[in-house]
Design an enzyme around this catalytic site. Structure first.
Site, PDB file in Angstrom:
ATOM      1  N   LEU A 225       0.883  -1.161   0.000  1.00 38.85           N
ATOM      2  CA  LEU A 225       0.000   0.000   0.000  1.00 38.85           C
ATOM      3  C   LEU A 225       0.919   1.209   0.000  1.00 38.85           C
ATOM      4  O   LEU A 225       1.891   1.250   0.777  1.00 38.85           O
ATOM      5  CB  LEU A 225      -0.899   0.022   1.240  1.00 38.85           C
ATOM      6  N   ASP A 226       0.626   2.185  -0.865  1.00 36.24           N
ATOM      7  CA  ASP A 226       1.562   3.297  -0.969  1.00 36.24           C
ATOM      8  C   ASP A 226       1.526   4.192   0.274  1.00 36.24           C
ATOM      9  O   ASP A 226       0.688   4.036   1.163  1.00 36.24           O
ATOM     10  CB  ASP A 226       1.346   4.095  -2.267  1.00 36.24           C
ATOM     11  N   TYR A 227       2.434   5.136   0.328  1.00 35.45           N
ATOM     12  CA  TYR A 227       2.689   5.953   1.515  1.00 35.45           C
ATOM     13  C   TYR A 227       1.445   6.670   2.022  1.00 35.45           C
ATOM     14  O   TYR A 227       1.210   6.756   3.233  1.00 35.45           O
ATOM     15  CB  TYR A 227       3.794   6.966   1.176  1.00 35.45           C
TER      16      TYR A 227
ATOM     17  N   SER B 139      -1.740   5.814   1.328  1.00 33.11           N
ATOM     18  CA  SER B 139      -2.916   4.939   1.370  1.00 33.11           C
ATOM     19  C   SER B 139      -2.950   4.209   2.703  1.00 33.11           C
ATOM     20  O   SER B 139      -1.924   4.032   3.358  1.00 33.11           O
ATOM     21  CB  SER B 139      -2.884   3.930   0.222  1.00 33.11           C
TER      22      SER B 139
END
Length: 272
Positions: A127-129, A131
Site C-alpha cells: 500500500l503506498d505511503y 494509502s
C-alpha cells in the site's frame, strides 16, 4: 556441501539424504520472504550458502544440510520452523510498506511489538505511503507467492474518495478495462458509487491485478484527484473496525479460507 549449479563445477551433487530445491524456494519455505523478494535478496548479495555468497536464484540446495544465511542470520529449514504467523494490520497513512526505509520513515514493521518483529514477518503486497487499510503480514512464503502472483487474480476492495463526480461513461471505461497514459492495459474494475458529499464522491473499487498505484493513475487519467484511499478487503479477509496502526492475528478459519482462495489459478486475460 550439497549445492549443485552449472557455474560451480566443483560443488558436489545434492545430498541423497534430503530433497534438493532452488535457493529462492528454500528461503521462501523457511518463512523469510516471498520467492520474488528472495530473488532480490540474492541479486543484492545478501544470501550465503555454507559461507559463500550466492546470487543465482536457480542454485539447488538441501535445506536440511546446507547452511543458508540471509543478512548474516541462519535460515531454519522449512520443516524446523515454528507455526507460520498471519497478521492483519490496518496500515495508517504516511507509513511505508517495507521492512526498512533508508529515508528513516516509519514502516509497517515498526507498528508491531518485538515478539512479532523477531518472527520476521513480511508484508504481502504493498500500500503506498498515503494509502491506508488492510495489509497482511506473514511468515508464509508460499502463500505470499500465490497471493501476489498475477495469475491468481486475488480481489482487493478499496474505498476511494475523489474530488468530483464521475459520469456514467467514466464508470463504463473503468468497468470495461482502461488503458493508462503510460500504455498499461488494465483488467476491468468493479466500481460503484457509495455516496456523495458536496463535490466529493466515494467509490468502491475491486481490483484483480497488481499494477503499481493503479487507482491513483486511473483517477488521474479521468481527471480526478484522490483524497482518500483505503483497502477494506483482500480475498476473504476484511478490515472490519480495526483502527489505523492496530493489528490482530488471523483466526484458524480465516487462514483456512485464505489458503483455499488461492488453491486454483483464475488467470483471466486482459481484454484488447
Amino acid at each position: 556441501m550439497t549445492m549443485n549449479h552449472s557455474r560451480n563445477r566443483q560443488s558436489s551433487p545434492p545430498s541423497p539424504q534430503g530433497p534438493s530445491v532452488r535457493i529462492n524456494k528454500a528461503i521462501a519455505q523457511a518463512g523469510v520472504c516471498s520467492r520474488r523478494k528472495a530473488d532480490e535478496l540474492l541479486a543484492q548479495g545478501r544470501v550465503k550458502v555454507n559461507g559463500r555468497t550466492i546470487t543465482s536464484p536457480g542454485l539447488q540446495v538441501d535445506p536440511s544440510r546446507d547452511t543458508i544465511c540471509v543478512d548474516g542470520k541462519p535460515v531454519s529449514p522449512a520443516g524446523q520452523t515454528s507455526r507460520p504467523v498471519y497478521l492483519l494490520l490496518h496500515k495508517p497513512i504516511r507509513t511505508v510498506t517495507t521492512l526498512r526505509d533508508p529515508a528513516g520513515r516509519p514502516t509497517v514493521i515498526d507498528l508491531l511489538p518485538p515478539f512479532f518483529r523477531k518472527k520476521r514477518v513480511f508484508p504481502v503486497g504493498r500500500l503506498d505511503y498515503y494509502s491506508e487499510g488492510l495489509l497482511l503480514l506473514t511468515t508464509d512464503g508460499d502463500l505470499t507467492q500465490k497471493m501476489t502472483h498475477p495469475s491468481y487474480n486475488h480481489p482487493k476492495t478499496y474505498e476511494v474518495e475523489i474530488l468530483g463526480m464521475p459520469t456514467r461513461g467514466m464508470l463504463h471505461v473503468m468497468r470495461q478495462g482502461m488503458t493508462l497514459a503510460e500504455g498499461e492495459r488494465l483488467r476491468p474494475v468493479d466500481v460503484t458509487i457509495l455516496g456523495t458529499r458536496g463535490n466529493r464522491t466515494t467509490l468502491s473499487m475491486v481490483l484483480r491485478q497488481g499494477v503499481n498505484r493503479q487507482i491513483r493513475r486511473m483517477c488521474r487519467d479521468l481527471g480526478f484527484k484522490v483524497l482518500k484511499l483505503k483497502r477494506t478487503s483482500q480475498g476473504p479477509l476484511h478490515l472490519g473496525d480495526l483502527k489505523p496502526g492496530a493489528f490482530r492475528e488471523l483466526t484458524p478459519e480465516e487462514v483456512r479460507q485464505l489458503k483455499k482462495s488461492v488453491q486454483q489459478k483464475r488467470d483471466t486475460p486482459v481484454k484488447d
